[in-house]
Design a protein around this motif. Structure first.
Motif, PDB file in Angstrom:
ATOM      1  N   HIS A   1     -10.129 -20.577 -25.082  1.00 31.79           N
ATOM      2  CA  HIS A   1      -8.887 -20.303 -25.053  1.00 31.79           C
ATOM      3  C   HIS A   1      -8.778 -19.351 -23.588  1.00 31.79           C
ATOM      4  N   VAL A   2      -7.203 -20.056 -22.949  1.00 28.22           N
ATOM      5  CA  VAL A   2      -7.596 -19.347 -21.127  1.00 28.22           C
ATOM      6  C   VAL A   2      -7.867 -17.960 -21.362  1.00 28.22           C
ATOM      7  N   TYR A   3      -8.451 -17.602 -20.260  1.00 25.93           N
ATOM      8  CA  TYR A   3      -8.743 -15.805 -20.437  1.00 25.93           C
ATOM      9  C   TYR A   3      -9.491 -15.491 -21.143  1.00 25.93           C
ATOM     10  N   TYR A   4     -10.730 -16.917 -21.683  1.00 28.75           N
ATOM     11  CA  TYR A   4     -10.992 -16.042 -22.989  1.00 28.75           C
ATOM     12  C   TYR A   4     -10.668 -15.631 -24.202  1.00 28.75           C
ATOM     13  N   ASN A   5      -9.203 -16.090 -24.608  1.00 37.96           N
ATOM     14  CA  ASN A   5      -8.431 -14.333 -25.084  1.00 37.96           C
ATOM     15  C   ASN A   5      -8.970 -14.466 -27.088  1.00 37.96           C
ATOM     16  N   PHE A   6      -9.584 -12.965 -27.137  1.00 43.07           N
ATOM     17  CA  PHE A   6     -10.080 -13.158 -28.276  1.00 43.07           C
ATOM     18  C   PHE A   6      -8.869 -12.490 -29.467  1.00 43.07           C
ATOM     19  N   THR A   7      -7.630 -12.269 -29.602  1.00 48.40           N
ATOM     20  CA  THR A   7      -6.878 -11.590 -30.231  1.00 48.40           C
ATOM     21  C   THR A   7      -5.431 -12.629 -30.142  1.00 48.40           C
ATOM     22  N   GLY A   8      -4.622 -12.489 -30.630  1.00 49.24           N
ATOM     23  CA  GLY A   8      -3.296 -13.415 -30.578  1.00 49.24           C
ATOM     24  C   GLY A   8      -3.576 -15.283 -30.938  1.00 49.24           C
ATOM     25  N   VAL A   9      -4.445 -15.038 -31.896  1.00 51.50           N
ATOM     26  CA  VAL A   9      -4.792 -16.331 -31.909  1.00 51.50           C
ATOM     27  C   VAL A   9      -5.478 -16.864 -32.613  1.00 51.50           C
ATOM     28  N   LEU A  10      -5.327 -18.135 -33.483  1.00 53.67           N
ATOM     29  CA  LEU A  10      -6.003 -18.186 -34.950  1.00 53.67           C
ATOM     30  C   LEU A  10      -7.093 -18.062 -34.848  1.00 53.67           C
ATOM     31  N   PHE A  11      -7.527 -19.004 -34.294  1.00 52.39           N
ATOM     32  CA  PHE A  11      -9.298 -18.882 -33.869  1.00 52.39           C
ATOM     33  C   PHE A  11      -9.599 -18.725 -32.529  1.00 52.39           C
ATOM     34  N   PRO A  12     -10.152 -17.159 -32.092  1.00 53.33           N
ATOM     35  CA  PRO A  12      -9.924 -16.767 -30.985  1.00 53.33           C
ATOM     36  C   PRO A  12     -11.469 -17.887 -30.518  1.00 53.33           C
ATOM     37  N   THR A  13     -11.871 -17.327 -28.895  1.00 54.15           N
ATOM     38  CA  THR A  13     -12.898 -17.967 -28.592  1.00 54.15           C
ATOM     39  C   THR A  13     -14.475 -17.475 -29.112  1.00 54.15           C
ATOM     40  N   GLU A  14     -14.897 -17.742 -29.300  1.00 57.69           N
ATOM     41  CA  GLU A  14     -16.392 -17.814 -29.612  1.00 57.69           C
ATOM     42  C   GLU A  14     -17.755 -17.706 -29.124  1.00 57.69           C
ATOM     43  N   LEU A  15     -18.288 -16.291 -28.723  1.00 55.89           N
ATOM     44  CA  LEU A  15     -19.163 -16.370 -27.463  1.00 55.89           C
ATOM     45  C   LEU A  15     -20.422 -15.893 -28.296  1.00 55.89           C
ATOM     46  N   ARG A  16     -20.271 -16.380 -29.776  1.00 55.97           N
ATOM     47  CA  ARG A  16     -21.907 -15.697 -30.488  1.00 55.97           C
ATOM     48  C   ARG A  16     -22.985 -17.305 -30.539  1.00 55.97           C
ATOM     49  N   LEU A  17     -24.012 -17.247 -30.503  1.00 57.13           N
ATOM     50  CA  LEU A  17     -25.332 -18.067 -30.815  1.00 57.13           C
ATOM     51  C   LEU A  17     -26.531 -18.241 -32.066  1.00 57.13           C
ATOM     52  N   GLU A  18     -25.685 -18.456 -33.156  1.00 56.00           N
ATOM     53  CA  GLU A  18     -26.788 -19.251 -33.888  1.00 56.00           C
ATOM     54  C   GLU A  18     -27.605 -19.983 -34.005  1.00 56.00           C
ATOM     55  N   ALA A  19     -28.033 -19.419 -35.011  1.00 56.20           N
ATOM     56  CA  ALA A  19     -29.459 -21.593 -35.401  1.00 56.20           C
ATOM     57  C   ALA A  19     -28.980 -21.382 -36.953  1.00 56.20           C
ATOM     58  N   PHE A  20     -29.151 -22.748 -37.383  1.00 55.56           N
ATOM     59  CA  PHE A  20     -29.627 -23.099 -38.565  1.00 55.56           C
ATOM     60  C   PHE A  20     -31.223 -23.566 -39.446  1.00 55.56           C
ATOM     61  N   SER A  21     -31.241 -23.132 -39.928  1.00 56.09           N
ATOM     62  CA  SER A  21     -32.857 -23.594 -40.236  1.00 56.09           C
ATOM     63  C   SER A  21     -32.776 -24.653 -41.524  1.00 56.09           C
TER      64      SER A  21
END
Length: 548
Positions: free
Chosen positions: A410-430
């Protein structure tokens, strides 16, 4: 079922109702959180031949959560959000060390495209505003200080939501994009070469008010022509002569599969490479019904498509064959696994692509087994706990895991007040083939070494160790081209099953396979591939080979 009920209840608590896993489905696969915050959201990803993944988002929506080093700043008087930006919008992720470092991209890469050239360089094209005609280069290095190089006006046309594909001669073709019904090449064949080539097919597939033909699905066919799918149908294009040589039938039902209806597509594994006639099949799964984008703007989120459509593009009179996924999905990513199966991951089960236009996140990946009979091809996998909606990404790693990142910046990396916040996590599926229970079936390549150079039609010897009993009739060699992934499509993704001529036991759990590499750049465009030994659907860790 207990896990499914708990997951459903958690989904309810945080405001969405994710689709349930069918009770009869076997759930396998494991998830691993790699990084809780890489500073940017992974909107675009590409694995390079040094086992580092280049990740970037966009430059025009404010400061990220990762500072640029050494006081660097990007100055852009045209940026409507932040004209003096000292934060990174690209990172290099080191798979081996699970670390990342900031990169500096100068111009806006939002909704751009890319390919990897013969020498392993990422050629990245287009974007938004000041980035729309830009070409950027990122060459693999071991020094830890390499960065983006940018070429202004490297493209003849503005490219936003375009698709790239590497060609047998090493050129990159750039196709379409918003308000661009044409294609071009990078680099140009000569100074006198034509800059733009008209492609009326993109006009014909452009739905008024919602387009549905952006990020077209493009695959190099075994005859050297390009299969181009947009909206709900496809053509076979002789790009050299700018001539359509075949038109394919519309997908049954007529619903669109391209952005923003956003299904996904793969060229299924190419086999029998020494045969006089080689078949090629394309699989397209998911998407959104026609009108979904317009309805989403009115807060009406239509159920996503549950169907997959499969077609043999080399048949004289090809037809689509339809089948149903276990879960409806829009904005899913389809990733070729080293054993030839297809992983379908990320996305939602209603709505369409676009900010807050998707609903009902799908947390469960699905594995598609193309060699099984219809009705037994799908297997639902264990769910992630992280929602991966619009602008999520996935790429295959050398060890067989799938790297997953991004979602809804989101603009300004919005993490609150939105249905699906900006996501910064990285994961792996095995996938399940990495489960410890299969360790005795898993080959380990000992020869040749990684970074080996191969030529077309060459006899290659691969030596490997396997502790368990070897089923020689279930041994194969595959090579996989790493892809540029964005917006639910993996550009340049390609898997070839090499022709195995001989398997020899050398004693002490050591074996040797003799095979032949693909015969031409039409089958395997020159560049870096991951080579795997596959035994009973259990792949070894890959080694890098350069085929040219």
């Amino acid at each position: 079922m207990k896990t499914t009920l708990i997951l459903s209840f958690l989904c309810f608590l945080i405001g969405f109702a994710g689709p349930l896993v069918p009770a009869e489905a076997a759930a396998t696969g494991r998830w691993q959180l790699l990084q809780s915050n890489i500073g940017i959201t992974a909107m675009h990803m590409q694995l390079l031949s040094n086992d580092k993944v280049v990740i970037f988002d966009r430059t025009d929506f404010g400061a990220s959560n990762l500072s640029l080093p050494d006081g660097k700043c990007r100055i852009d008087s045209n940026d409507t959000v932040l004209k003096d930006d000292c934060t990174a919008h690209s990172v290099e992720y080191d798979v081996a060390s699970n670390t990342f470092r900031p990169l500096m991209v100068q111009t806006d890469v939002w909704c751009s495209s890319g390919s990897v050239t013969t020498d392993g360089t990422l050629v990245q094209t287009g974007g938004y505003n000041d980035g729309e005609r830009m070409v950027r280069m990122m060459k693999p290095c071991s020094s830890g200080d390499c960065d983006w190089t940018e070429i202004p006006l490297g493209l003849a046309a503005r490219r936003w939501y375009a698709t790239d594909h590497i060609l047998p001669d090493g050129q990159v073709i750039v196709i379409g994009g918003r308000r661009q019904f044409n294609y071009e090449f990078y680099p140009k064949a000569s100074s006198t070469a034509k800059h733009l080539y008209s492609l009326p097919f993109l006009v014909q597939t452009n739905d008024r008010g919602e387009e549905n033909n952006l990020y077209p699905f493009v695959f190099l066919n075994v005859d050297g022509n390009l299969f181009i799918f947009a909206n709900n149908r496809a053509i076979l294009l002789d790009y050299k002569k700018n001539r359509v040589v075949k038109s394919y039938p519309q997908i049954p039902g007529g619903d669109p599969r391209s952005y923003p209806s956003t299904g996904s597509a793969v060229l299924l594994p190419l086999k029998n490479l020494k045969a006089q006639s080689i078949g090629a099949e394309v699989l397209i799964c998911g998407g959104a019904p026609r009108g979904s984008y317009i309805q989403a703007t009115k807060n009406n989120f239509l159920p996503a498509l549950k169907t997959c459509a499969r077609i043999t593009i080399t048949d004289p009179n090809p037809n689509w064959v339809m089948e149903d996924m276990p879960i409806a999905r829009v904005m899913g990513d389809m990733i070729l696994l080293p054993n030839g199966n297809v992983l379908i991951i990320n996305g939602g089960s209603s709505g369409t692509a676009g900010w807050e236009f998707g609903r009902d996140p799908v947390l469960n990946p699905v594995v598609y087994r193309p060699d099984n009979k219809i009705g037994s091809r799908f297997e639902t996998e264990n769910p992630s706990t992280i929602l991966r909606m619009y602008h999520s990404t996935a790429v295959l790693l050398r060890d067989g895991r799938v790297l997953v990142g991004g979602s809804n910046p989101h603009v300004y990396y919005n993490f609150t007040g939105v249905l699906f916040p900006t996501e910064l996590r990285l994961e792996a599926f095995s996938p399940s083939y990495l489960d410890p229970q299969f360790s005795s079936l898993r080959p380990r390549i000992v020869l040749p070494s990684s970074q080996t150079k191969l030529s077309y039609g060459q006899k290659v010897v691969v030596r490997f160790i396997l502790r368990g009993t070897v089923a020689q009739n279930l041994l194969s060699l595959t090579v996989v081209a790493p892809s540029f992934n964005t917006h639910s499509f993996s550009m340049n993704q390609r898997l070839l099953v090499l022709s195995v001529e001989k398997i020899t036991s050398l004693g002490k759990s050591t074996y040797q396979i003799e095979a032949t590499t693909p015969g031409s750049g039409t089958l395997a465009p020159s560049g870096y591939y991951l080579l795997h030994v596959v035994h009973q659907e259990i792949p070894s860790e890959g080694i890098w080979v350069q085929i040219k």
